[in-house]
Design an enzyme around this catalytic site. Sequence first.
Site, PDB file in Angstrom:
ATOM      1  CG  ASN A  13      49.781  35.707  34.322  1.00 36.09           C
ATOM      2  OD1 ASN A  13      50.793  36.388  34.482  1.00 36.09           O
ATOM      3  ND2 ASN A  13      48.573  36.114  34.688  1.00 36.09           N
ATOM      4  CG  LEU A  93      45.860  23.349  44.555  1.00 43.19           C
ATOM      5  CD1 LEU A  93      47.201  23.667  43.920  1.00 43.19           C
ATOM      6  CD2 LEU A  93      45.219  22.134  43.890  1.00 43.19           C
ATOM      7  CG  ASN A 107      48.493  31.950  43.227  1.00 45.28           C
ATOM      8  OD1 ASN A 107      47.977  31.650  42.147  1.00 45.28           O
ATOM      9  ND2 ASN A 107      47.943  32.824  44.061  1.00 45.28           N
ATOM     10  CG  HIS A 109      46.813  37.675  44.766  1.00 45.13           C
ATOM     11  ND1 HIS A 109      45.557  37.098  44.682  1.00 45.13           N
ATOM     12  CD2 HIS A 109      46.642  38.839  45.447  1.00 45.13           C
ATOM     13  CE1 HIS A 109      44.678  37.881  45.287  1.00 45.13           C
ATOM     14  NE2 HIS A 109      45.300  38.944  45.756  1.00 45.13           N
ATOM     15  CG  ASP A 141      50.436  29.325  53.229  1.00 43.10           C
ATOM     16  OD1 ASP A 141      49.389  29.561  52.589  1.00 43.10           O
ATOM     17  OD2 ASP A 141      50.856  30.082  54.117  1.00 43.10           O
ATOM     18  N   GLY A 143      46.729  28.382  53.203  1.00 42.68           N
ATOM     19  CA  GLY A 143      45.725  29.451  53.215  1.00 42.68           C
ATOM     20  C   GLY A 143      45.454  30.009  51.817  1.00 42.68           C
ATOM     21  CG  ASP A 145      45.527  34.820  47.392  1.00 35.88           C
ATOM     22  OD1 ASP A 145      46.009  34.020  46.565  1.00 35.88           O
ATOM     23  OD2 ASP A 145      44.404  35.332  47.258  1.00 35.88           O
ATOM     24  CD  GLU A 174      48.519  39.441  37.123  1.00 36.81           C
ATOM     25  OE1 GLU A 174      48.367  38.243  36.842  1.00 36.81           O
ATOM     26  OE2 GLU A 174      47.556  40.178  37.410  1.00 36.81           O
TER      27      GLU A 174
HETATM   28  C1  GRF Z   1      45.594  36.928  36.849  1.00 36.03           C
HETATM   29  O1  GRF Z   1      45.187  38.230  37.154  1.00 36.03           O
HETATM   30  C2  GRF Z   1      46.253  36.276  38.041  1.00 36.03           C
HETATM   31  O2  GRF Z   1      46.947  37.182  38.845  1.00 36.03           O
HETATM   32  C3  GRF Z   1      45.063  35.724  38.801  1.00 36.03           C
HETATM   33  O3  GRF Z   1      44.208  35.246  37.797  1.00 36.03           O
HETATM   34  C4  GRF Z   1      44.404  35.996  36.601  1.00 36.03           C
HETATM   35  C5  GRF Z   1      44.685  35.025  35.512  1.00 36.03           C
HETATM   36  O4  GRF Z   1      44.740  35.644  34.250  1.00 36.03           O
HETATM   37  N1  GRF Z   1      45.482  34.689  39.742  1.00 36.03           N
HETATM   38  P1  GRF Z   1      45.217  34.818  32.981  1.00 36.03           P
HETATM   39  O5  GRF Z   1      44.323  33.579  32.893  1.00 36.03           O
HETATM   40  O6  GRF Z   1      46.655  34.448  33.178  1.00 36.03           O
HETATM   41  O7  GRF Z   1      44.999  35.722  31.825  1.00 36.03           O
END
Ligand code: GRF
Length: 212
Positions: A13, A93, A107, A109, A141, A143, A145, A174
């Site tokens: 990502n 966090l 974030n 997810h 926040d 919690g 996710d 993503e």
């Molecule tokens: C992704 O699937 C993201 O949604 C989750 O952790 C993974 C991270 O993958 N929070 P990368 O390190 O970006 O390849």
Amino acid sequence: MNVGVLVSGRGTNLQALIDRSNRGELGPARLAVVGCNVPDCPALSRARAAGLPTFVVDHRDFSARAGFDRTLATTLRAHQVDLVVLAGFMRVLSGEFLDAFPGRVINIHPALLPAFAGKRAQMQAHEAGVKIAGCTVHFVDGGVDTGPIIAQAAVLVQEDDDEEALRARILSEEHRLLPSVVRAIAEHRVVLEDRKVRILAASPGGDALRSL
Ligand code: GRF
């Protein structure tokens, strides 16, 4: 808008953000620094290869979470970070960290929240037999996710998908969604009211936040 990206692992990502930035497609968002809690993780190598400043705050060097969070926040602020992006950052966090960046921590997810929060979201989706899966970018926040949803992208589950195939299909969404949200925030098109998010339209030729 200076963006600080926090990572813990593979960093695909992060790479998507770097690639979009290199193509001039992140709008006014600028990748300012990449922070990591795991020394020598692949994501750090990606950041260095892209010429981005990096730092490591190893959570194992701290006896309590407060110290770790404080050091992280101080380091991000030293890099004048306005927006914190958790891109595969595997630590929860505290409120103290979030107070340092009010409404400025997001974030990604790998599930359509509020379904399948927490760890191994793709496995949860696969085991539940859902027909539509996807990913969510949300404000963070206190919690796990649970913060206000900014944008989601859906994928169709195929009959012969195993967990890995589903994971890969979600991941490619993503990579599209996260940079688009970062750009939308930097363009001040993301409005948070009463824990609900409204996205203002992109200017012509801009980057629409597409869910399907
Ligand atoms: C992704 O699937 C993201 O949604 C989750 O952790 C993974 C991270 O993958 N929070 P990368 O390190 O970006 O390849």
